[in-house]
Design an enzyme around this catalytic site. Structure first.
Site, PDB file in Angstrom:
ATOM      1  N   ASP B  11      -5.542  16.317  12.480  1.00 58.49           N
ATOM      2  CA  ASP B  11      -4.768  16.654  11.283  1.00 58.49           C
ATOM      3  C   ASP B  11      -4.513  15.382  10.493  1.00 58.49           C
ATOM      4  O   ASP B  11      -4.004  14.405  11.045  1.00 58.49           O
ATOM      5  CB  ASP B  11      -3.420  17.272  11.672  1.00 58.49           C
ATOM      6  CG  ASP B  11      -3.582  18.692  12.193  1.00 58.49           C
ATOM      7  OD1 ASP B  11      -4.716  19.188  12.217  1.00 58.49           O
ATOM      8  OD2 ASP B  11      -2.566  19.286  12.601  1.00 58.49           O
ATOM      9  N   ASP B 130      -7.592  32.540  10.537  1.00 54.03           N
ATOM     10  CA  ASP B 130      -6.427  32.533  11.424  1.00 54.03           C
ATOM     11  C   ASP B 130      -6.012  33.977  11.661  1.00 54.03           C
ATOM     12  O   ASP B 130      -5.735  34.698  10.700  1.00 54.03           O
ATOM     13  CB  ASP B 130      -5.258  31.782  10.765  1.00 54.03           C
ATOM     14  CG  ASP B 130      -5.576  30.311  10.528  1.00 54.03           C
ATOM     15  OD1 ASP B 130      -6.399  29.753  11.285  1.00 54.03           O
ATOM     16  OD2 ASP B 130      -5.015  29.718   9.583  1.00 54.03           O
TER      17      ASP B 130
END
Lengths: 209, 251
Positions: B11, B130
């Site tokens: 990230d 997702d």
């Protein structure tokens, strides 16, 4: 002598990665080389080596080259008349063939005899994407690849007409040529610029030609 | 033989790794380039950057991260997070990414998948999905998992595949961060639908989970973040374990 390597920009492929890998490979082997990306056909005149990358469809790539005035002629001159080292990556290599069956029938440069055909998809997913190993079938080529894993992304393969033009093979459903070579023309179906140290080694071999 | 891929995900926010390796003496542990290089030298088959930046200025920082990474790392590089347009994709690819992953933008406008794959080739278009289980079905969520789109997961998989997606990055939100393993039912059902490669994500906590994801879930690639970053498991350990259990990997 300083090597002048030109990566042909005809609107296809990740040119920056290709350029970086050639810079890295020349640094690793202490070769004095200038690696330029160019869409100017006249730049080929003073190049010692030329690299043709390629991603996407065969037809789109061929059209991309033809759209640049003089590019196709200059490439052919470089390969056939000047006979200097020429390297094709992925679809860049497939363009060497006589023709391609991808979405119709399209003419290639015809520098290495054979046809681009679709991989079988009965037991395997397409595209063939990821790391796969190669087996060297012709040890006489100046390109001396390690029998290791390389990064592939493709759904079509080069069905070479002449067995002696195949340097290495890979198995995915069938055995197909993963490295080809005829005279001063070299090509990989996989991406040497994305294949870690073993990929850089192949690039070093080429730069050393 | 084609190998199963192991992909660490980093990230990145404003050019710095937010959730990353914290177990080795990197000169600059927050530097995404160094972390990507470390993983590449230690067996990663690909690197995935997830840009969690909020502002446009930060997006430009991500492009310079990609540029620097491409000078040092010679394995495929995927970038995701906030990819909204053909221009975003082009900028990322020109900066050195090999693939981009599209999530919310594809839900908002599915045609972007078609346009992007026609433009750049499907090999560089990863669709990230997702999902969260609601009752007996999995539902697609957007905007970092905050909005339930009411799109059923399997119909979405089929749709994006038909639109030209090159790969699917499928994250189980129910499993993400739990360390109890991949959602194997989700993976297995998805594998049946997909002809394109499937990257499994969400839930890895121990080494066996990688085996389950590849063997039972039939995923083509396995993505993980924290187990690698905190050195709970090394990529080479995973690969050696898979190899011992007859799953082909690149060693």
């Amino acid at each position: 002598m300083k090597k002048k390597i030109t990566i042909v920009d005809y609107g296809s492929g990740n040119l920056l990665s290709a350029q970086q890998s050639f810079i890295k490979a020349s640094n690793l082997s202490n070769i004095d080389a200038e690696i330029q990306i160019s869409n100017d056909p006249t730049k080929l005149d003073n190049s010692t080596h030329v690299v043709l990358p390629g991603q996407g469809a065969f037809k789109t790539c061929m059209e991309g080259i033809k759209k640049i005035p003089g590019m196709q002629d200059r490439l052919c001159e470089f390969v056939k008349i000047k006979q200097r080292p020429f390297f094709g990556i992925c679809v860049g290599m497939q363009l060497f063939a006589d023709n391609s069956e991808e979405n119709g029938n399209h003419q290639g440069f015809g520098w290495i005899g054979g046809t681009i055909k679709k991989l079988p998809s009965l037991e395997t997913k397409l595209p063939h994407m990821g790391w796969n190993n190669i087996k060297v079938v012709n040890a006489n080529s100046p390109i001396k690849p390690e029998e290791n894993d390389y990064y592939f992304v493709h759904s079509y393969f080069f069905d070479c007409a002449n067995r002696e033009n195949v340097v290495a093979e890979t198995k995915y459903g069938i055995n197909f040529p993963s490295i080809v070579n005829k005279e001063n023309v070299y090509g990989c179906q996989f991406h040497p610029e994305k294949s870690s140290a073993q990929g850089l080694n192949i690039i070093k071999n080429f730069i050393n030609l | 033989m084609l190998k199963k891929r192991i992909i660490p995900c980093l990230d990145v926010k404003d050019g710095r790794v937010v959730k990353g390796i914290n177990f080795i003496d990197l000169v600059d542990a927050g530097d995404p380039v160094e972390q990507a290089k470390f993983y590449s030298e230690n067996g990663a088959d690909e690197i995935c950057f997830l840009d969690i930046s909020a502002s446009l200025e930060e997006r430009d920082t991500m492009l310079s991260v990609l540029k620097k990474t491409a000078q040092e790392v010679f394995i495929p590089l995927t970038v995701g997070g906030g990819i909204k347009s053909i221009k975003n994709i082009k900028d990322s690819l020109m900066a050195g990414a090999d693939k981009v992953s599209i999530n919310s933008a594809a839900i908002k406008n599915p045609e972007i998948i078609k346009n992007a794959s026609e433009h750049f080739g499907s090999q560089c278009i990863v669709v990230a999905i997702d999902v969260k289980k609601t009752g007996s079905s999995w539902m697609v969520h957007s905007h970092g998992g905050t909005i339930n789109t009411n799109i059923e997961a399997f119909s979405w998989l089929e749709k994006v595949q038909n639109l030209g997606a090159g790969e699917i990055l499928l994250t189980s939100m129910d499993r993400d961060g739990t360390k109890i393993g991949f959602d194997l039912d989700l993976l297995r059902e998805s594998s049946k639908i997909l002809d394109i490669p499937l990257i499994a994500s969400g839930g890895v906590g121990k080494i066996d989970h990688f085996f389950e994801g590849a063997h039972i879930g039939q995923a083509d690639a396995l993505l993980a973040a924290s187990v690698f970053h905190f050195n709970e498991i090394s990529i080479m350990q995973v690969k050696e374990f898979l190899k011992k259990n007859n799953i082909e990997v690149r060693l």
